[in-house]
Design a protein around this motif. Structure first.
Motif, PDB file in Angstrom:
ATOM      1  N   GLU A 214       0.834  -1.213   0.000  1.00  0.00           N
ATOM      2  CA  GLU A 214       0.000   0.000   0.000  1.00  0.00           C
ATOM      3  C   GLU A 214       0.866   1.259   0.000  1.00  0.00           C
ATOM      4  O   GLU A 214       0.603   2.211  -0.753  1.00  0.00           O
ATOM      5  CB  GLU A 214      -0.899  -0.024   1.237  1.00  0.00           C
ATOM      6  CG  GLU A 214      -1.707   1.231   1.461  1.00  0.00           C
ATOM      7  CD  GLU A 214      -2.423   1.218   2.806  1.00  0.00           C
ATOM      8  OE1 GLU A 214      -2.740   2.318   3.315  1.00  0.00           O
ATOM      9  OE2 GLU A 214      -2.648   0.109   3.342  1.00  0.00           O
ATOM     10  N   PHE A 215       1.914   1.279   0.817  1.00  0.00           N
ATOM     11  CA  PHE A 215       2.765   2.470   0.905  1.00  0.00           C
ATOM     12  C   PHE A 215       3.601   2.664  -0.363  1.00  0.00           C
ATOM     13  O   PHE A 215       3.796   3.790  -0.827  1.00  0.00           O
ATOM     14  CB  PHE A 215       3.677   2.368   2.130  1.00  0.00           C
ATOM     15  CG  PHE A 215       2.928   2.405   3.437  1.00  0.00           C
ATOM     16  CD1 PHE A 215       2.055   3.440   3.725  1.00  0.00           C
ATOM     17  CD2 PHE A 215       3.084   1.401   4.375  1.00  0.00           C
ATOM     18  CE1 PHE A 215       1.359   3.489   4.918  1.00  0.00           C
ATOM     19  CE2 PHE A 215       2.396   1.429   5.579  1.00  0.00           C
ATOM     20  CZ  PHE A 215       1.529   2.474   5.853  1.00  0.00           C
ATOM     21  N   ASP A 217       2.700   1.616  -3.324  1.00  0.00           N
ATOM     22  CA  ASP A 217       1.730   2.060  -4.338  1.00  0.00           C
ATOM     23  C   ASP A 217       1.505   3.578  -4.251  1.00  0.00           C
ATOM     24  O   ASP A 217       1.386   4.259  -5.282  1.00  0.00           O
ATOM     25  CB  ASP A 217       0.396   1.346  -4.148  1.00  0.00           C
ATOM     26  CG  ASP A 217       0.392  -0.064  -4.718  1.00  0.00           C
ATOM     27  OD1 ASP A 217       1.224  -0.343  -5.597  1.00  0.00           O
ATOM     28  OD2 ASP A 217      -0.440  -0.877  -4.277  1.00  0.00           O
ATOM     29  N   SER A 218       1.455   4.106  -3.031  1.00  0.00           N
ATOM     30  CA  SER A 218       1.244   5.548  -2.856  1.00  0.00           C
ATOM     31  C   SER A 218       2.404   6.346  -3.435  1.00  0.00           C
ATOM     32  O   SER A 218       2.202   7.390  -4.074  1.00  0.00           O
ATOM     33  CB  SER A 218       1.080   5.871  -1.364  1.00  0.00           C
ATOM     34  OG  SER A 218      -0.079   5.272  -0.836  1.00  0.00           O
ATOM     35  N   ALA A 221       2.156   6.181  -7.292  1.00  0.00           N
ATOM     36  CA  ALA A 221       1.077   7.036  -7.799  1.00  0.00           C
ATOM     37  C   ALA A 221       1.499   8.496  -7.818  1.00  0.00           C
ATOM     38  O   ALA A 221       1.256   9.220  -8.794  1.00  0.00           O
ATOM     39  CB  ALA A 221      -0.175   6.850  -6.934  1.00  0.00           C
ATOM     40  N   ALA A 222       2.160   8.939  -6.755  1.00  0.00           N
ATOM     41  CA  ALA A 222       2.614  10.331  -6.703  1.00  0.00           C
ATOM     42  C   ALA A 222       3.681  10.593  -7.756  1.00  0.00           C
ATOM     43  O   ALA A 222       3.685  11.652  -8.406  1.00  0.00           O
ATOM     44  CB  ALA A 222       3.148  10.647  -5.306  1.00  0.00           C
ATOM     45  N   GLY A 230       2.363  14.997  -2.906  1.00  0.00           N
ATOM     46  CA  GLY A 230       2.147  13.593  -2.568  1.00  0.00           C
ATOM     47  C   GLY A 230       3.441  12.881  -2.246  1.00  0.00           C
ATOM     48  O   GLY A 230       3.500  12.039  -1.332  1.00  0.00           O
ATOM     49  N   VAL A 234       4.908  10.851   1.464  1.00  0.00           N
ATOM     50  CA  VAL A 234       5.330   9.452   1.612  1.00  0.00           C
ATOM     51  C   VAL A 234       6.819   9.304   1.919  1.00  0.00           C
ATOM     52  O   VAL A 234       7.271   8.203   2.231  1.00  0.00           O
ATOM     53  CB  VAL A 234       4.976   8.626   0.356  1.00  0.00           C
ATOM     54  CG1 VAL A 234       3.479   8.621   0.127  1.00  0.00           C
ATOM     55  CG2 VAL A 234       5.698   9.163  -0.872  1.00  0.00           C
TER      56      VAL A 234
END
Length: 339
Positions: A214-215, A217-218, A221-222, A230, A234
């Motif tokens: 999940e982290f 992926d974040s 995405a940014a 973003g 992270v």
């Protein structure tokens, strides 16, 4: 963390890899036999041997070469005299790796920029227990810590920590006394712990395995969206970005330190990124990592160290083409790689 094998390393004290008997039968003549059966038996050990060689060398390409050399020795050996083939093969691979580590140190000292271990992607479709490289002990952080050890210390540490061999069996594999092996292991374990405590290639305290993807992926995405705000969310304040281009492609020769500097660095990289480049999250060295690719051609692979809060504290990005061959071959079987 251990992955102990039923083969016993003390079996007949397998002949050292460089000895003629290690690859020939009586009177130095290759022993005739069923080549197909020998290949099948070797294949049963291949994944484990690759895992051992990769942990020893930090290079998938060199690990593959070592495994191939071991197969040639296995093909010419008197296999009927081997009670425990796995122990014999482990000894051969260990000695081949020790020989390579001696010369590797000088090569890495003259390396252009930062030397990083070669990234290894999990095979497409494998589960967390099916691939030897999915263990925590092949993380980039730990492989970098192992670079601080002498070849003998590294061999003892890997055999003990990753494969669970008792010291008595390690002594048989390395042709050393058991007491000496215990001393080498103790010294290696202290050096790894001291370096880790000092923050060198720190492993941190990562979040639960289920949240790591999940982290990552974040972050991806940014990065894809050019979302600088973003990215700041992270990345840890004291994040460090390491690049390994090997002098073959454009890459930062020194680590980029601090969140603000890393964000500006990534913004600059984005402006120079090849058209059609994509980022895909994949399992790399036992944890979620990032593959940069244009179609099926990989241009870079990143592994990350996550803090307990999910922020990225360290990034290791390999773009040296010489270190991307193994990853590219595996990525070809991924849907994103055209497989």
């Amino acid at each position: 963390m251990t992955d102990h094998h039923p083969d016993r390393a003390t079996d007949a004290h397998p002949t050292p890899a460089g000895h003629p008997a290690a690859h020939s039968g009586p009177a130095g003549r290759p022993r005739p036999g069923d080549a197909e059966a020998a290949a099948r038996e070797f294949t049963a050990h291949r994944g484990r041997l690759f895992g051992l060689a990769y942990r020893m060398l930090g290079s998938a390409a060199e690990a593959e070469d070592v495994v191939q050399d071991a197969y040639l020795r296995w093909s010419g050996a008197d296999r009927g005299a081997l009670t425990h083939p796995g122990a014999w093969l482990a000894k051969v691979v260990t000695h081949l790796c020790l020989n390579r580590l001696t010369s590797a140190r000088a090569t890495r000292e003259s390396y252009t920029g930062t030397w990083l271990p070669e990234p290894v992607l999990a095979e497409a479709g494998t589960g967390p227990l099916e691939a030897v490289e999915r263990h925590d002990d092949v993380s980039t952080a730990l492989l970098l810590l192992l670079e601080r050890l002498t070849p003998a210390e590294r061999a003892v540490y890997v055999l003990r920590e990753a494969f669970g061999y008792p010291h008595r069996e390690i002594a048989g594999l390395l042709d050393l006394g058991e007491a000496n092996c215990r001393q080498l292991y103790g010294r290696a374990a202290r050096r790894v712990a001291e370096a880790d405590d000092a923050g060198a290639a720190a492993r941190f305290e990562p979040p639960a395995p289920g949240r790591r993807r999940e982290f990552v992926d974040s972050f991806v995405a940014a990065a894809r969206d050019g979302d600088l705000a973003g990215l700041e969310k992270v990345l840890a304040r004291d994040v460090v970005w390491w690049s390994d281009g090997g002098g073959k492609v454009r890459a930062a020769l020194r680590p980029v330190r601090g969140r603000d500097h890393v964000v500006r660095f990534l913004a600059g990289v984005a402006r120079r990124t090849e058209e059609g480049s994509r980022l895909t999250v994949a399992e790399v060295n036992g944890a979620p990592g990032i593959v940069q690719h244009v179609g099926g051609r990989i241009t870079g692979v990143a592994t990350v160290a996550l803090r307990a809060d999910g922020r990225i504290g360290e990034v290791w990005f390999v773009s040296n083409p010489d270190k991307l061959g193994h990853a590219t071959r595996r990525f070809a079987a991924y849907p994103e790689g055209g497989g």
